[in-house]
Write a protein that holds these residues in place. Structure first.
Motif, PDB file in Angstrom:
ATOM      1  N   GLU A   1       4.712  -2.527 -15.242  1.00 27.25           N
ATOM      2  CA  GLU A   1       5.727  -1.584 -14.781  1.00 27.25           C
ATOM      3  C   GLU A   1       5.624  -1.361 -13.275  1.00 27.25           C
ATOM      4  N   GLN A   2       4.393  -1.253 -12.771  1.00 26.66           N
ATOM      5  CA  GLN A   2       4.210  -1.052 -11.337  1.00 26.66           C
ATOM      6  C   GLN A   2       4.639  -2.278 -10.549  1.00 26.66           C
ATOM      7  N   ARG A   3       4.335  -3.467 -11.071  1.00 21.65           N
ATOM      8  CA  ARG A   3       4.776  -4.686 -10.401  1.00 21.65           C
ATOM      9  C   ARG A   3       6.306  -4.762 -10.397  1.00 21.65           C
ATOM     10  N   THR A   4       6.926  -4.302 -11.470  1.00 21.37           N
ATOM     11  CA  THR A   4       8.388  -4.300 -11.533  1.00 21.37           C
ATOM     12  C   THR A   4       8.969  -3.372 -10.468  1.00 21.37           C
ATOM     13  N   ASP A   5       8.337  -2.201 -10.283  1.00 23.66           N
ATOM     14  CA  ASP A   5       8.796  -1.278  -9.240  1.00 23.66           C
ATOM     15  C   ASP A   5       8.682  -1.921  -7.865  1.00 23.66           C
ATOM     16  N   LEU A   6       7.563  -2.608  -7.621  1.00 24.85           N
ATOM     17  CA  LEU A   6       7.367  -3.259  -6.331  1.00 24.85           C
ATOM     18  C   LEU A   6       8.404  -4.354  -6.111  1.00 24.85           C
ATOM     19  N   MET A   7       8.646  -5.161  -7.140  1.00 28.10           N
ATOM     20  CA  MET A   7       9.636  -6.229  -7.016  1.00 28.10           C
ATOM     21  C   MET A   7      11.036  -5.661  -6.789  1.00 28.10           C
TER      22      MET A   7
ATOM     23  N   ALA B   1       0.826  -1.209   0.000  1.00 27.32           N
ATOM     24  CA  ALA B   1       0.000   0.000   0.000  1.00 27.32           C
ATOM     25  C   ALA B   1       0.861   1.259   0.000  1.00 27.32           C
ATOM     26  N   ASP B   2       2.130   1.124   0.445  1.00 29.12           N
ATOM     27  CA  ASP B   2       3.014   2.285   0.465  1.00 29.12           C
ATOM     28  C   ASP B   2       3.560   2.619  -0.911  1.00 29.12           C
ATOM     29  N   ILE B   3       3.386   1.700  -1.862  1.00 32.99           N
ATOM     30  CA  ILE B   3       3.859   1.915  -3.225  1.00 32.99           C
ATOM     31  C   ILE B   3       2.651   2.096  -4.113  1.00 32.99           C
ATOM     32  N   LYS B   4       2.729   3.047  -5.039  1.00 32.26           N
ATOM     33  CA  LYS B   4       1.605   3.336  -5.914  1.00 32.26           C
ATOM     34  C   LYS B   4       1.437   2.217  -6.922  1.00 32.26           C
ATOM     35  N   VAL B   5       0.497   1.333  -6.621  1.00 33.17           N
ATOM     36  CA  VAL B   5       0.219   0.199  -7.502  1.00 33.17           C
ATOM     37  C   VAL B   5      -1.252   0.209  -7.837  1.00 33.17           C
ATOM     38  N   ALA B   6      -1.582  -0.062  -9.058  1.00 37.02           N
ATOM     39  CA  ALA B   6      -2.981  -0.083  -9.477  1.00 37.02           C
ATOM     40  C   ALA B   6      -3.726  -1.153  -8.714  1.00 37.02           C
ATOM     41  N   PRO B   7      -5.008  -0.922  -8.383  1.00 36.32           N
ATOM     42  CA  PRO B   7      -5.760  -1.939  -7.651  1.00 36.32           C
ATOM     43  C   PRO B   7      -5.836  -3.234  -8.421  1.00 36.32           C
ATOM     44  N   GLY B   8      -5.787  -4.340  -7.671  1.00 32.05           N
ATOM     45  CA  GLY B   8      -5.799  -5.652  -8.298  1.00 32.05           C
ATOM     46  C   GLY B   8      -7.125  -5.957  -8.968  1.00 32.05           C
ATOM     47  N   ARG B   9      -7.047  -6.611 -10.103  1.00 27.98           N
ATOM     48  CA  ARG B   9      -8.244  -7.020 -10.833  1.00 27.98           C
ATOM     49  C   ARG B   9      -8.070  -8.465 -11.256  1.00 27.98           C
ATOM     50  N   GLY B  10      -9.089  -9.242 -11.083  1.00 21.28           N
ATOM     51  CA  GLY B  10      -8.993 -10.659 -11.399  1.00 21.28           C
ATOM     52  C   GLY B  10      -9.807 -11.037 -12.607  1.00 21.28           C
ATOM     53  N   GLY B  11      -9.635 -12.300 -13.014  1.00 19.18           N
ATOM     54  CA  GLY B  11     -10.414 -12.818 -14.132  1.00 19.18           C
ATOM     55  C   GLY B  11      -9.695 -12.697 -15.443  1.00 19.18           C
ATOM     56  N   ALA B  12      -9.875 -13.713 -16.288  1.00 20.50           N
ATOM     57  CA  ALA B  12      -9.240 -13.692 -17.598  1.00 20.50           C
ATOM     58  C   ALA B  12     -10.122 -12.977 -18.605  1.00 20.50           C
ATOM     59  N   LEU B  13      -9.474 -12.430 -19.621  1.00 19.23           N
ATOM     60  CA  LEU B  13     -10.210 -11.722 -20.673  1.00 19.23           C
ATOM     61  C   LEU B  13     -10.914 -12.727 -21.572  1.00 19.23           C
ATOM     62  N   VAL B  14     -12.222 -12.536 -21.796  1.00 17.41           N
ATOM     63  CA  VAL B  14     -13.003 -13.405 -22.681  1.00 17.41           C
ATOM     64  C   VAL B  14     -13.417 -12.586 -23.889  1.00 17.41           C
ATOM     65  N   ALA B  15     -13.009 -13.035 -25.052  1.00 21.31           N
ATOM     66  CA  ALA B  15     -13.301 -12.289 -26.278  1.00 21.31           C
ATOM     67  C   ALA B  15     -14.767 -12.422 -26.638  1.00 21.31           C
ATOM     68  N   GLY B  16     -15.447 -11.292 -26.748  1.00 24.86           N
ATOM     69  CA  GLY B  16     -16.852 -11.298 -27.125  1.00 24.86           C
ATOM     70  C   GLY B  16     -17.033 -10.754 -28.518  1.00 24.86           C
ATOM     71  N   PRO B  17     -18.215 -10.840 -29.043  1.00 26.26           N
ATOM     72  CA  PRO B  17     -18.440 -10.386 -30.416  1.00 26.26           C
ATOM     73  C   PRO B  17     -18.270  -8.884 -30.595  1.00 26.26           C
ATOM     74  N   SER B  18     -18.338  -8.124 -29.470  1.00 28.80           N
ATOM     75  CA  SER B  18     -18.227  -6.674 -29.585  1.00 28.80           C
ATOM     76  C   SER B  18     -16.793  -6.180 -29.382  1.00 28.80           C
ATOM     77  N   LEU B  19     -15.846  -7.095 -29.219  1.00 22.35           N
ATOM     78  CA  LEU B  19     -14.467  -6.707 -29.002  1.00 22.35           C
ATOM     79  C   LEU B  19     -13.926  -5.989 -30.229  1.00 22.35           C
ATOM     80  N   THR B  20     -13.284  -4.859 -29.993  1.00 15.79           N
ATOM     81  CA  THR B  20     -12.710  -4.081 -31.083  1.00 15.79           C
ATOM     82  C   THR B  20     -11.209  -3.964 -30.884  1.00 15.79           C
ATOM     83  N   LEU B  21     -10.533  -3.508 -31.930  1.00 21.15           N
ATOM     84  CA  LEU B  21      -9.092  -3.332 -31.861  1.00 21.15           C
ATOM     85  C   LEU B  21      -8.739  -2.268 -30.830  1.00 21.15           C
ATOM     86  N   GLU B  22      -9.537  -1.223 -30.733  1.00 24.54           N
ATOM     87  CA  GLU B  22      -9.274  -0.159 -29.756  1.00 24.54           C
ATOM     88  C   GLU B  22      -9.377  -0.688 -28.329  1.00 24.54           C
TER      89      GLU B  22
END
Length: 323
Positions: A148-154, A113-134
Motif C-alpha cells: 500500500e505504501q509503495r502504491t502511494d509512492l508510485m 523520505a518525504d513520504i511515509k514509507v516503511a524502511p526497506g528490508r531485503g532477503g527472501a523468506l526461508v521457511a524453517g521448522p519453527s514457522l507457524t501460521l501466525e
C-alpha cells in the motif's frame, strides 16, 4: 423349499413353504440384521472400552488418533511450506520494486523520505521448522502494508511525471517550420524598409510559400487576424504568461478559441503584411515581453525531463525588457 417345525411340548408340527424369491429375501433380511447387530455391538464395545480405558481398546484408539493427527500435521506443514515459498517470492519482488521506485523517484524529482514509507528490508523468506501460521499471517500483513505504501509512492511519482509532461508540452520548444532555416535572428538589426537600427522581436524562418507552420507547443488560439505589420497572424496562449506569435502566413487553418496541440499545423508560410519575401516570423512573449525564441528551441533539443519542465516555469525565465 419346505420346512417342518415340530413343537415337542405341544406335540404339533407346522409346515412352512418358501419359494425361491421368499428364500432369497429372507436370507438378505437375516444378513442385514446380523450386520446391524454386529456394528452396534462393535460400536458399543469400542466406545465403552475407550471411555473406561480398557487396555486393548485404549491403545487402539490412541494409535488411530495419533495417525490422524500426524496426517493433519503433515498436510498443514506442506501447505505452510508452499505458502512460505510464495511469500518469499513476493518479498523478493518487493525489493526489486523498491529499487525501481527509487530510480523512478529520482527522475520524477520526488524524495521518498518525504513520504511515509516503511524502511526497506531485503532477503527472501526461508521457511524453517519453527514457522507457524501466525508468523506467516504476520508476514503477509506486513507485505500488504508495504504494498500500500509503495502504491502511494508510485501515485505521487505518476502525478509528478504527468505534471512535468504537461509542462513540457506547454513550453514552446517545437520547431515551427521543419524545413526552414533561420534568416534574421532575434535582436537589433538594420530594418529592411527604413534602413535604420530596429529591434527584431523574433526569428525569421525562410521557407517556400505553402510550407506548413506548426504549433511550438500546446495551447489555445487567442488571436487570429490580419495585421498591417504581421499580415495573417496567429497568437497562442500556452499558460504561465507565455504566448507565441506566428506572422506573415499565406493561409490560416485555425481560428480564435481553438485548442491546439504541439506540432499541429496552424497555417502556411507566406509573405503577407510587412514582409520582403515568404518566411515565418516567430515570436515568444513572456508576460508580454519578447524573448529570444532560439533559447526555447535550443532547450527542446538539449534538455529533457525535469530540466525541461524547470526551463518552462516563469520563475526560471530570464526576462529581458527591451525599450
Amino acid at each position: 423349499m419346505h420346512f417342518i417345525i415340530t413343537d415337542a411340548w405341544l406335540a404339533k408340527s407346522r409346515a412352512v413353504h418358501l419359494s425361491g424369491t421368499r428364500l432369497l429375501l429372507s436370507l438378505l433380511a437375516l444378513s442385514l440384521a446380523l450386520m446391524v447387530t454386529a456394528a452396534g455391538l462393535y460400536h458399543w464395545v469400542f466406545l465403552k472400552g475407550a471411555r473406561e480405558g480398557w487396555p486393548v481398546i485404549g491403545a487402539l484408539v490412541r494409535l488411530v488418533v495419533k495417525d490422524e493427527f500426524e496426517q493433519r500435521d503433515r498436510f498443514m506443514r506442506e501447505n505452510l511450506d508452499a505458502m512460505a515459498r510464495k511469500v518469499g517470492e513476493m518479498q523478493a519482488r518487493m525489493v526489486q520494486l523498491e529499487a525501481l521506485g527509487e530510480r523512478v523517484s529520482g527522475l520524477a524529482g520526488v524524495n521518498p523520505a518525504d513520504i511515509k514509507v516503511a524502511p526497506g528490508r531485503g532477503g527472501a523468506l526461508v521457511a524453517g521448522p519453527s514457522l507457524t501460521l501466525e508468523q506467516l499471517q504476520a508476514t503477509l500483513a506486513e507485505l500488504d502494508q508495504v504494498a500500500e505504501q509503495r502504491t502511494d509512492l508510485m501515485t505521487v511519482m505518476e502525478s509528478r511525471l504527468l505534471d512535468q509532461k504537461i509542462r513540457k508540452m506547454m513550453v514552446p520548444t517545437q520547431q515551427p517550420v521543419l524545413n526552414g532555416h533561420v534568416g534574421s535572428a532575434f535582436g537589433w538589426r538594420i530594418d529592411p524598409f527604413t534602413g535604420r537600427s530596429a529591434l527584431h522581436t523574433g526569428l525569421d524562418f525562410q521557407a517556400d510559400t505553402g510550407t506548413a507552420i506548426l504549433a511550438a507547443a500546446g495551447g489555445v488560439v487567442v488571436t487570429q487576424e490580419l495585421n498591417p505589420a504581421y499580415g495573417n497572424m496567429i497568437e497562442i496562449d500556452h499558460g504561465n504568461d507565455v504566448i507565441t506569435r506566428y506572422a506573415h502566413a499565406s493561409r490560416v487553418w485555425v481560428k480564435k478559441g481553438d485548442l491546439v496541440k504541439r506540432g499541429q499545423k496552424l497555417a502556411e508560410v507566406g509573405t503577407t503584411g510587412r514582409s520582403t519575401g515568404p518566411h515565418l516570423h516567430f515570436e515568444v512573449l513572456v508576460q508580454g515581453v519578447p524573448q529570444d525564441p532560439q533559447k526555447f528551441l535550443a532547450a527542446g533539443q538539449n534538455l529533457a525531463g525535469p530540466q525541461l519542465a524547470r526551463a518552462g516555469a516563469p520563475a526560471t525565465l530570464q526576462i529581458a525588457s527591451h525599450r
